[in-house]
Design a protein around this motif. Structure first.
Motif, PDB file in Angstrom:
ATOM      1  N   ILE A 178       0.833  -1.200   0.000  1.00 28.10           N
ATOM      2  CA  ILE A 178       0.000   0.000   0.000  1.00 28.10           C
ATOM      3  C   ILE A 178       0.873   1.257   0.000  1.00 28.10           C
ATOM      4  CG2 ILE A 178      -1.570   1.372   1.431  1.00 28.10           C
ATOM      5  CD1 ILE A 178      -3.030  -1.183   2.136  1.00 28.10           C
ATOM      6  N   ALA A 179       1.984   1.210   0.753  1.00 28.30           N
ATOM      7  CA  ALA A 179       2.883   2.364   0.806  1.00 28.30           C
ATOM      8  C   ALA A 179       3.451   2.687  -0.568  1.00 28.30           C
ATOM      9  CB  ALA A 179       4.021   2.088   1.793  1.00 28.30           C
ATOM     10  N   TYR A 180       3.757   1.646  -1.337  1.00 29.81           N
ATOM     11  CA  TYR A 180       4.314   1.880  -2.672  1.00 29.81           C
ATOM     12  C   TYR A 180       3.237   2.336  -3.655  1.00 29.81           C
ATOM     13  CZ  TYR A 180       6.603   1.316  -7.135  1.00 29.81           C
ATOM     14  OH  TYR A 180       7.100   1.557  -8.387  1.00 29.81           O
ATOM     15  N   ILE A 181       2.106   1.628  -3.645  1.00 30.55           N
ATOM     16  CA  ILE A 181       1.047   1.964  -4.605  1.00 30.55           C
ATOM     17  C   ILE A 181       0.491   3.355  -4.338  1.00 30.55           C
ATOM     18  CG2 ILE A 181      -1.245   1.324  -5.456  1.00 30.55           C
ATOM     19  CD1 ILE A 181      -0.557  -1.594  -4.678  1.00 30.55           C
ATOM     20  N   GLY A 182       0.257   3.659  -3.058  1.00 26.99           N
ATOM     21  CA  GLY A 182      -0.380   4.924  -2.717  1.00 26.99           C
ATOM     22  C   GLY A 182       0.550   6.112  -2.665  1.00 26.99           C
ATOM     23  N   TRP A 183       1.798   5.906  -2.208  1.00 32.54           N
ATOM     24  CA  TRP A 183       2.703   7.037  -2.006  1.00 32.54           C
ATOM     25  C   TRP A 183       4.051   6.874  -2.696  1.00 32.54           C
ATOM     26  CZ3 TRP A 183      -0.603   5.094   1.677  1.00 32.54           C
ATOM     27  CH2 TRP A 183      -1.547   5.977   2.182  1.00 32.54           C
ATOM     28  N   GLY A 184       4.237   5.770  -3.403  1.00 23.32           N
ATOM     29  CA  GLY A 184       5.496   5.556  -4.112  1.00 23.32           C
ATOM     30  C   GLY A 184       6.666   5.262  -3.198  1.00 23.32           C
ATOM     31  N   LEU A 185       6.388   4.775  -1.990  1.00 26.91           N
ATOM     32  CA  LEU A 185       7.449   4.488  -1.026  1.00 26.91           C
ATOM     33  C   LEU A 185       8.049   3.113  -1.296  1.00 26.91           C
ATOM     34  CD1 LEU A 185       5.768   5.801   2.257  1.00 26.91           C
ATOM     35  CD2 LEU A 185       7.392   6.978   0.764  1.00 26.91           C
ATOM     36  N   GLY A 186       9.262   3.092  -1.762  1.00 27.79           N
ATOM     37  CA  GLY A 186       9.970   1.850  -2.055  1.00 27.79           C
ATOM     38  C   GLY A 186      11.462   2.123  -2.036  1.00 27.79           C
ATOM     39  N   ILE A 187      12.226   1.181  -2.527  1.00 28.38           N
ATOM     40  CA  ILE A 187      13.682   1.352  -2.607  1.00 28.38           C
ATOM     41  C   ILE A 187      14.075   1.106  -4.055  1.00 28.38           C
ATOM     42  CG2 ILE A 187      15.920   0.654  -1.694  1.00 28.38           C
ATOM     43  CD1 ILE A 187      14.477  -0.488   0.727  1.00 28.38           C
ATOM     44  N   ALA A 188      14.215   2.183  -4.795  1.00 27.22           N
ATOM     45  CA  ALA A 188      14.482   2.081  -6.234  1.00 27.22           C
ATOM     46  C   ALA A 188      15.775   1.337  -6.530  1.00 27.22           C
ATOM     47  CB  ALA A 188      14.514   3.469  -6.851  1.00 27.22           C
ATOM     48  N   SER A 189      16.801   1.565  -5.716  1.00 25.22           N
ATOM     49  CA  SER A 189      18.101   0.931  -5.974  1.00 25.22           C
ATOM     50  C   SER A 189      18.047  -0.583  -5.844  1.00 25.22           C
ATOM     51  CB  SER A 189      19.158   1.492  -5.016  1.00 25.22           C
ATOM     52  OG  SER A 189      18.801   1.228  -3.662  1.00 25.22           O
ATOM     53  N   LEU A 190      17.075  -1.075  -5.078  1.00 25.04           N
ATOM     54  CA  LEU A 190      16.920  -2.523  -4.887  1.00 25.04           C
ATOM     55  C   LEU A 190      15.727  -3.068  -5.678  1.00 25.04           C
ATOM     56  CD1 LEU A 190      17.543  -2.838  -1.032  1.00 25.04           C
ATOM     57  CD2 LEU A 190      19.152  -3.300  -2.889  1.00 25.04           C
ATOM     58  N   ASP A 191      15.060  -2.202  -6.422  1.00 24.69           N
ATOM     59  CA  ASP A 191      13.864  -2.587  -7.159  1.00 24.69           C
ATOM     60  C   ASP A 191      12.834  -3.186  -6.197  1.00 24.69           C
ATOM     61  OD1 ASP A 191      12.171  -2.918  -9.290  1.00 24.69           O
ATOM     62  OD2 ASP A 191      13.049  -4.816  -9.974  1.00 24.69           O
ATOM     63  N   PHE A 192      12.665  -2.511  -5.064  1.00 18.31           N
ATOM     64  CA  PHE A 192      11.749  -3.004  -4.024  1.00 18.31           C
ATOM     65  C   PHE A 192      10.474  -2.182  -4.013  1.00 18.31           C
ATOM     66  CE2 PHE A 192       9.999  -2.912   0.275  1.00 18.31           C
ATOM     67  CZ  PHE A 192       9.901  -4.268   0.560  1.00 18.31           C
ATOM     68  N   THR A 193       9.353  -2.859  -4.254  1.00 17.27           N
ATOM     69  CA  THR A 193       8.058  -2.182  -4.231  1.00 17.27           C
ATOM     70  C   THR A 193       7.105  -2.805  -3.215  1.00 17.27           C
ATOM     71  OG1 THR A 193       7.140  -3.600  -5.975  1.00 17.27           O
ATOM     72  CG2 THR A 193       8.295  -1.598  -6.673  1.00 17.27           C
ATOM     73  N   GLY A 194       7.574  -3.796  -2.481  1.00 15.79           N
ATOM     74  CA  GLY A 194       6.721  -4.436  -1.477  1.00 15.79           C
ATOM     75  C   GLY A 194       7.158  -5.868  -1.238  1.00 15.79           C
ATOM     76  N   ILE A 195       6.960  -6.331  -0.017  1.00 11.65           N
ATOM     77  CA  ILE A 195       7.338  -7.702   0.352  1.00 11.65           C
ATOM     78  C   ILE A 195       6.481  -8.707  -0.410  1.00 11.65           C
ATOM     79  CG2 ILE A 195       7.477  -9.345   2.260  1.00 11.65           C
ATOM     80  CD1 ILE A 195       7.801  -6.927   4.144  1.00 11.65           C
ATOM     81  N   SER A 196       7.099  -9.754  -0.926  1.00  9.71           N
ATOM     82  CA  SER A 196       6.367 -10.796  -1.653  1.00  9.71           C
ATOM     83  C   SER A 196       5.441 -11.556  -0.710  1.00  9.71           C
ATOM     84  CB  SER A 196       7.347 -11.776  -2.300  1.00  9.71           C
ATOM     85  OG  SER A 196       6.664 -12.923  -2.777  1.00  9.71           O
ATOM     86  N   GLY A 197       4.155 -11.461  -0.950  1.00  9.69           N
ATOM     87  CA  GLY A 197       3.179 -12.172  -0.128  1.00  9.69           C
ATOM     88  C   GLY A 197       3.266 -13.673  -0.301  1.00  9.69           C
ATOM     89  N   HIS A 198       3.485 -14.123  -1.524  1.00  5.13           N
ATOM     90  CA  HIS A 198       3.609 -15.559  -1.773  1.00  5.13           C
ATOM     91  C   HIS A 198       4.779 -16.147  -0.989  1.00  5.13           C
ATOM     92  CE1 HIS A 198       0.775 -14.946  -5.047  1.00  5.13           C
ATOM     93  NE2 HIS A 198       0.773 -16.240  -5.310  1.00  5.13           N
ATOM     94  N   ALA A 199       5.938 -15.485  -1.072  1.00  8.56           N
ATOM     95  CA  ALA A 199       7.122 -15.980  -0.378  1.00  8.56           C
ATOM     96  C   ALA A 199       6.920 -15.963   1.129  1.00  8.56           C
ATOM     97  CB  ALA A 199       8.338 -15.149  -0.768  1.00  8.56           C
ATOM     98  N   MET A 200       6.309 -14.895   1.645  1.00  7.66           N
ATOM     99  CA  MET A 200       6.084 -14.793   3.083  1.00  7.66           C
ATOM    100  C   MET A 200       5.151 -15.886   3.572  1.00  7.66           C
ATOM    101  SD  MET A 200       4.331 -13.996   5.946  1.00  7.66           S
ATOM    102  CE  MET A 200       2.768 -13.293   5.363  1.00  7.66           C
ATOM    103  N   ARG A 201       4.014 -16.053   2.895  1.00  8.62           N
ATOM    104  CA  ARG A 201       3.030 -17.035   3.352  1.00  8.62           C
ATOM    105  C   ARG A 201       3.594 -18.454   3.308  1.00  8.62           C
ATOM    106  NH1 ARG A 201      -0.207 -13.656   0.119  1.00  8.62           N
ATOM    107  NH2 ARG A 201      -0.147 -15.161  -1.579  1.00  8.62           N
ATOM    108  N   ALA A 202       4.275 -18.786   2.220  1.00  6.36           N
ATOM    109  CA  ALA A 202       4.817 -20.141   2.082  1.00  6.36           C
ATOM    110  C   ALA A 202       5.871 -20.429   3.133  1.00  6.36           C
ATOM    111  CB  ALA A 202       5.407 -20.327   0.686  1.00  6.36           C
ATOM    112  N   THR A 203       6.761 -19.466   3.365  1.00  8.89           N
ATOM    113  CA  THR A 203       7.863 -19.680   4.298  1.00  8.89           C
ATOM    114  C   THR A 203       7.402 -19.590   5.748  1.00  8.89           C
ATOM    115  OG1 THR A 203       9.173 -18.482   2.653  1.00  8.89           O
ATOM    116  CG2 THR A 203      10.302 -19.141   4.631  1.00  8.89           C
ATOM    117  N   ALA A 204       6.211 -19.075   5.973  1.00  9.28           N
ATOM    118  CA  ALA A 204       5.648 -19.040   7.321  1.00  9.28           C
ATOM    119  C   ALA A 204       4.818 -20.298   7.604  1.00  9.28           C
ATOM    120  CB  ALA A 204       4.774 -17.799   7.493  1.00  9.28           C
ATOM    121  N   ILE A 205       3.949 -20.657   6.673  1.00 10.31           N
ATOM    122  CA  ILE A 205       2.995 -21.744   6.917  1.00 10.31           C
ATOM    123  C   ILE A 205       3.653 -23.110   6.889  1.00 10.31           C
ATOM    124  CG2 ILE A 205       0.963 -22.909   5.987  1.00 10.31           C
ATOM    125  CD1 ILE A 205      -0.033 -20.162   5.058  1.00 10.31           C
ATOM    126  N   ALA A 206       4.516 -23.361   5.904  1.00  9.31           N
ATOM    127  CA  ALA A 206       5.112 -24.699   5.778  1.00  9.31           C
ATOM    128  C   ALA A 206       5.903 -25.110   7.025  1.00  9.31           C
ATOM    129  CB  ALA A 206       5.982 -24.784   4.524  1.00  9.31           C
TER     130      ALA A 206
END
Length: 207
Positions: free
Chosen positions: A55-83
């Motif tokens: 939401i921070a990136y979509i709404g206000w453009g808050l990210g890290i351009a040098s790292l090409d970061f626009t938000g934490i991957s939800g798929h990666a987070m959910r899989a690595t948490a649930i399994a």
């Protein structure tokens, strides 16, 4: 041979969120309230962080351009948490070495989901790594916190529940990105732009 696009569906929100909820319900059914609240707090916190960065990136453009970061991957987070969390519960009665191997297998699965996100070009390395790290904190943290809190309940019910949810994988992914965009534009007061290409909508389904 299974494709990355098919494999990544194992972490779609319309499957992983019900699995996470199933684990919570199973813990509540076992009346193990501390593990129940721990899981709800840890997993819920992970979801909130994922949503907040997007939401921070979509709404206000808050990210890290040098790292090409626009938000934490939800798929990666959910899989690595649930399994790992599931493995910790299912193997709780086993020897410590078996439990550790189970946790490792869960983490490897989550990392593989992260790799699948890179393979289908919907996330950057920084977004996948942050998702895997956050998920690992949730999953392994949960396993560590319940290590001395045995859960006495029929684990076959949990396995049957997860298997019963598998048909959900045949459904179209939930449009979570579209929902997040709506929230972000509403909160930021920005006007939501129309999607201009079919490619954008297809990519959105996998995020």
């Amino acid at each position: 041979m299974i494709s990355w696009a098919a494999f990544t569906k194992l972490a779609d929100s319309n499957f992983t969120m019900p699995v996470a909820a199933l684990l919570a319900v199973w813990l509540a059914g076992a009346r193990t309230w501390k593990p129940f609240f721990l899981w709800c707090f840890l997993f819920g916190s992970g979801i909130v962080l994922v949503v907040a960065t997007k939401i921070a990136y979509i709404g206000w453009g808050l990210g890290i351009a040098s790292l090409d970061f626009t938000g934490i991957s939800g798929h990666a987070m959910r899989a690595t948490a649930i399994a790992p969390a599931l493995m910790a519960i299912l193997l709780q009665k086993q020897a410590r070495q078996i439990q550790q191997l189970g946790l490792l297998a869960g983490l490897v699965f989550g990392i593989a989901i992260g790799i699948s996100r890179l393979a289908i070009h919907v996330h950057s390395v920084s977004e996948v790594v942050s998702g895997c790290l956050l998920g690992a904190v949730v999953g392994v943290g949960f396993a560590w916190l319940i290590r001395n809190r045995p859960v006495v309940f029929d684990r076959k019910l949990l396995v049957i529940g997860v298997v019963a949810l598998l048909p959900i994988l045949t459904l179209k992914p939930a449009p979570t990105e579209s929902w997040l965009e709506g929230v972000a534009y509403y909160l930021s007061g920005k006007e939501r732009p129309a999607q201009t290409t079919n490619l954008e909508s297809v990519t959105t389904e996998y995020r």
